[in-house]
Design a protein around this motif. Sequence first.
Motif, PDB file in Angstrom:
ATOM      1  N   ASP A 104     -13.836   4.958   2.293  1.00  0.00           N
ATOM      2  CA  ASP A 104     -13.053   4.597   1.125  1.00  0.00           C
ATOM      3  C   ASP A 104     -11.677   4.110   1.552  1.00  0.00           C
ATOM      4  OD1 ASP A 104     -14.972   5.198  -0.759  1.00  0.00           O
ATOM      5  OD2 ASP A 104     -14.318   7.262  -1.021  1.00  0.00           O
ATOM      6  N   GLY A 105     -11.219   3.001   0.969  1.00  0.00           N
ATOM      7  CA  GLY A 105      -9.863   2.524   1.132  1.00  0.00           C
ATOM      8  C   GLY A 105      -9.065   2.839  -0.113  1.00  0.00           C
ATOM      9  N   PRO A 106      -7.819   2.343  -0.214  1.00  0.00           N
ATOM     10  CA  PRO A 106      -6.981   2.669  -1.368  1.00  0.00           C
ATOM     11  C   PRO A 106      -7.517   2.125  -2.687  1.00  0.00           C
ATOM     12  CG  PRO A 106      -5.944   0.996  -0.003  1.00  0.00           C
ATOM     13  CD  PRO A 106      -7.132   1.504   0.767  1.00  0.00           C
ATOM     14  N   ASP A 107      -8.191   0.960  -2.671  1.00  0.00           N
ATOM     15  CA  ASP A 107      -8.676   0.410  -3.935  1.00  0.00           C
ATOM     16  C   ASP A 107     -10.080  -0.187  -3.797  1.00  0.00           C
ATOM     17  OD1 ASP A 107      -8.058  -1.722  -2.376  1.00  0.00           O
ATOM     18  OD2 ASP A 107      -6.612  -2.632  -3.746  1.00  0.00           O
ATOM     19  N   SER A 108     -10.789   0.156  -2.731  1.00  0.00           N
ATOM     20  CA  SER A 108     -12.143  -0.347  -2.539  1.00  0.00           C
ATOM     21  C   SER A 108     -12.880   0.582  -1.588  1.00  0.00           C
ATOM     22  CB  SER A 108     -12.121  -1.775  -1.971  1.00  0.00           C
ATOM     23  OG  SER A 108     -11.560  -1.765  -0.666  1.00  0.00           O
ATOM     24  N   PHE A 119      -8.421  -1.389   6.383  1.00  0.00           N
ATOM     25  CA  PHE A 119      -7.579  -2.584   6.365  1.00  0.00           C
ATOM     26  C   PHE A 119      -6.848  -2.711   5.024  1.00  0.00           C
ATOM     27  CE2 PHE A 119      -7.140  -7.036   5.106  1.00  0.00           C
ATOM     28  CZ  PHE A 119      -6.386  -7.541   6.147  1.00  0.00           C
ATOM     29  N   VAL A 120      -5.562  -3.004   5.075  1.00  0.00           N
ATOM     30  CA  VAL A 120      -4.777  -3.318   3.879  1.00  0.00           C
ATOM     31  C   VAL A 120      -4.126  -4.676   4.105  1.00  0.00           C
ATOM     32  CG1 VAL A 120      -2.911  -2.614   2.339  1.00  0.00           C
ATOM     33  CG2 VAL A 120      -4.311  -0.869   3.449  1.00  0.00           C
ATOM     34  N   ASP A 121      -4.384  -5.607   3.194  1.00  0.00           N
ATOM     35  CA  ASP A 121      -3.815  -6.944   3.307  1.00  0.00           C
ATOM     36  C   ASP A 121      -2.296  -6.865   3.430  1.00  0.00           C
ATOM     37  OD1 ASP A 121      -4.219  -9.999   2.891  1.00  0.00           O
ATOM     38  OD2 ASP A 121      -2.651  -9.457   1.461  1.00  0.00           O
ATOM     39  N   LEU A 122      -1.708  -7.789   4.200  1.00  0.00           N
ATOM     40  CA  LEU A 122      -0.283  -7.728   4.501  1.00  0.00           C
ATOM     41  C   LEU A 122       0.582  -7.723   3.252  1.00  0.00           C
ATOM     42  CD1 LEU A 122      -0.189 -10.145   7.566  1.00  0.00           C
ATOM     43  CD2 LEU A 122      -0.019  -7.666   7.578  1.00  0.00           C
ATOM     44  N   ARG A 123       0.346  -8.660   2.348  1.00  0.00           N
ATOM     45  CA  ARG A 123       1.169  -8.697   1.141  1.00  0.00           C
ATOM     46  C   ARG A 123       0.841  -7.550   0.198  1.00  0.00           C
ATOM     47  NH1 ARG A 123       4.541 -12.841   0.156  1.00  0.00           N
ATOM     48  NH2 ARG A 123       4.455 -14.614   1.571  1.00  0.00           N
ATOM     49  N   ARG A 124      -0.377  -7.062   0.239  1.00  0.00           N
ATOM     50  CA  ARG A 124      -0.753  -5.928  -0.605  1.00  0.00           C
ATOM     51  C   ARG A 124       0.027  -4.679  -0.224  1.00  0.00           C
ATOM     52  NH1 ARG A 124      -2.803  -3.783  -4.608  1.00  0.00           N
ATOM     53  NH2 ARG A 124      -4.207  -1.989  -4.561  1.00  0.00           N
ATOM     54  N   PHE A 134       3.160  -4.432   0.318  1.00  0.00           N
ATOM     55  CA  PHE A 134       4.363  -4.374  -0.515  1.00  0.00           C
ATOM     56  C   PHE A 134       4.017  -3.990  -1.958  1.00  0.00           C
ATOM     57  CE2 PHE A 134       6.432  -7.289   2.693  1.00  0.00           C
ATOM     58  CZ  PHE A 134       7.343  -6.343   3.120  1.00  0.00           C
ATOM     59  N   GLU A 135       2.869  -4.416  -2.443  1.00  0.00           N
ATOM     60  CA  GLU A 135       2.457  -4.042  -3.789  1.00  0.00           C
ATOM     61  C   GLU A 135       2.272  -2.523  -3.891  1.00  0.00           C
ATOM     62  OE1 GLU A 135      -1.003  -6.262  -4.771  1.00  0.00           O
ATOM     63  OE2 GLU A 135      -0.083  -8.214  -4.384  1.00  0.00           O
ATOM     64  N   ILE A 136       1.671  -1.928  -2.863  1.00  0.00           N
ATOM     65  CA  ILE A 136       1.498  -0.473  -2.839  1.00  0.00           C
ATOM     66  C   ILE A 136       2.856   0.211  -2.809  1.00  0.00           C
ATOM     67  CG2 ILE A 136       0.605   1.460  -1.480  1.00  0.00           C
ATOM     68  CD1 ILE A 136      -1.650  -0.400  -0.547  1.00  0.00           C
ATOM     69  N   ALA A 137       3.780  -0.331  -2.020  1.00  0.00           N
ATOM     70  CA  ALA A 137       5.123   0.245  -1.938  1.00  0.00           C
ATOM     71  C   ALA A 137       5.823   0.181  -3.288  1.00  0.00           C
ATOM     72  CB  ALA A 137       5.941  -0.492  -0.885  1.00  0.00           C
ATOM     73  N   HIS A 138       5.671  -0.936  -3.983  1.00  0.00           N
ATOM     74  CA  HIS A 138       6.308  -1.050  -5.295  1.00  0.00           C
ATOM     75  C   HIS A 138       5.701  -0.078  -6.298  1.00  0.00           C
ATOM     76  CE1 HIS A 138       8.115  -2.632  -8.906  1.00  0.00           C
ATOM     77  NE2 HIS A 138       6.916  -2.788  -9.412  1.00  0.00           N
ATOM     78  N   ARG A 139       4.366   0.057  -6.279  1.00  0.00           N
ATOM     79  CA  ARG A 139       3.728   0.982  -7.208  1.00  0.00           C
ATOM     80  C   ARG A 139       4.208   2.414  -6.975  1.00  0.00           C
ATOM     81  NH1 ARG A 139      -1.541  -0.307  -6.431  1.00  0.00           N
ATOM     82  NH2 ARG A 139      -2.038   1.504  -5.158  1.00  0.00           N
ATOM     83  N   ALA A 140       4.581   2.726  -5.749  1.00  0.00           N
ATOM     84  CA  ALA A 140       5.109   4.047  -5.435  1.00  0.00           C
ATOM     85  C   ALA A 140       6.610   4.147  -5.715  1.00  0.00           C
ATOM     86  CB  ALA A 140       4.845   4.372  -3.966  1.00  0.00           C
ATOM     87  N   ARG A 141       7.210   3.035  -6.220  1.00  0.00           N
ATOM     88  CA  ARG A 141       8.644   2.976  -6.537  1.00  0.00           C
ATOM     89  C   ARG A 141       9.495   3.208  -5.292  1.00  0.00           C
ATOM     90  NH1 ARG A 141       8.295   6.893 -11.875  1.00  0.00           N
ATOM     91  NH2 ARG A 141       6.662   5.730 -12.936  1.00  0.00           N
ATOM     92  N   ALA A 142       9.084   2.606  -4.204  1.00  0.00           N
ATOM     93  CA  ALA A 142       9.779   2.807  -2.936  1.00  0.00           C
ATOM     94  C   ALA A 142      11.160   2.175  -2.958  1.00  0.00           C
ATOM     95  CB  ALA A 142       8.950   2.224  -1.793  1.00  0.00           C
ATOM     96  N   ASP A 143      12.076   2.793  -2.209  1.00  0.00           N
ATOM     97  CA  ASP A 143      13.434   2.270  -2.053  1.00  0.00           C
ATOM     98  C   ASP A 143      13.600   1.510  -0.749  1.00  0.00           C
ATOM     99  OD1 ASP A 143      14.876   3.557  -4.424  1.00  0.00           O
ATOM    100  OD2 ASP A 143      13.955   5.307  -3.475  1.00  0.00           O
TER     101      ASP A 143
END
Length: 466
Positions: free
Chosen positions: A55-59, A227-232, A234-243
């Motif tokens: 299992d990955g984060p979304d697949s 594997f996590v796509d390179l641009r994805r 940052f999407e994961i980081a944003h969903r976590a409200r990263a600083d």
Amino acid sequence: MSRDWAGASKSTSAIEGFPRHWRAFRYRAVLAVAATIASTPAAGANQLEGIRLRDGPDSTRVVLTTEEVASFKVFRLDNPDRVVVDLFDTRPARGLSPGSPDSRMVRRIRSSPRQRTNYRVVLDLARRADHREQVLGPIAPYGHRLVIDLYPADGEDEPATEASPPQRDQDVIVAVDPGHGGRHPGTVGVGGVYEKNVVLAISRELKRALDGMPGFRGVLIRDGDYFVDLRRRFEIAHRARADMFVSIHANAFRMKSVYGAEVFVLSLRGAAMETAKLLADRENGSGVDGGFGAVSLHDVPESVARIMVDLSMDSKRNASVELGEAVLGALAGTVPLRKKRLHEKAFQVLKSPSLPSILVETGYLSNPREARQLTDPAHQRRLARAIAGGIRDYASMNAPEGTLLASMVESGTVRYVVKRGDTLSEIAERYGTSTRLLLMRNNIASSNRILVGQVLFIPFGKASGS
């Protein structure tokens, strides 16, 4: 760090270059058919050597390993939901067993011969899913692979991931990105050590170090070998409200004598290229921060959009330099540095125009001594604590408004309730102060004795002498 990971995730194999979105019932043309027909038996020429699932984060990824390039078709059936894989001219390896999957997407894996020379694998789904498939060439230690990625079907609720929004809104959130993963192993070092495994271990230690510092929380972009796509990322980081965003890697060089840690920030040229890309994409509704939590640029005049993107990128790059210098300074007292200055590159993982982003090369796996150190759990903890200390130093000077850290910096003092296992020296290190000041501020005798439940007043900020 392998070049394709830092720059772009482009396939170097002709087979990997096939379109990923070819769908069910489309037969795959095997490139080597003409060459192999004359040299291999007509029936059961290929062999299915293994079935893996994770299992990955979304697949969920299912990998079928074969002796030669597979000829196959994949299709989905309903009532009950399942995905069927037919492998042509293929037989199973002796003793092959699909096993019992531990997966949120696949309930069971079944397999059996079909029409004498073919072999069928059935994935019984726990929920309705769409699929994509691709064929990958050999890469040590794996052979030829048929990869099937399962995604929640449209309208289905997606499961929570390890990067879900934090429960504690007042923490400074640090997105910790272990480089590579899955079929991108990164550098293969001395003794066959994979970079992807080393940096995952260091990243987990970094998260533990951050979680142990009051006012901080670490979020892992990946917490497994996938594997996590390179641009994805940052999407994961944003969903976590990263600083902020910290990518962890390990390096290699043709000369085994090269060693030392390095810290990278986005180059001016890389920033200019990313600015141009965002402006070019604005007709598609891209946001000023690259597509997450953005102000849309779609209806903004070009001149205004350029100013918005330039300001965002310049501000982020300046913050990245400050963060990088703080982490480099913290590493300098813990491990050797290859160069005592920041490096500038256009790595993809540095290109967020909204998050201060750095890439830390923790050492050289091509150097025998450093390779041994990087696989040592004690050394991994030291590295992680040093990086966390640099992050703390940067955040203390740039505490986001409304965070616990900002209130700690403003008041200059924090109340702390002693927990089981605490020591004064550990508490002092955690808060960036000294044991001596803790003793003086709390009127504690030189015995350093503290009790569980005792309230300590901690002067926040660095102090010398312990």
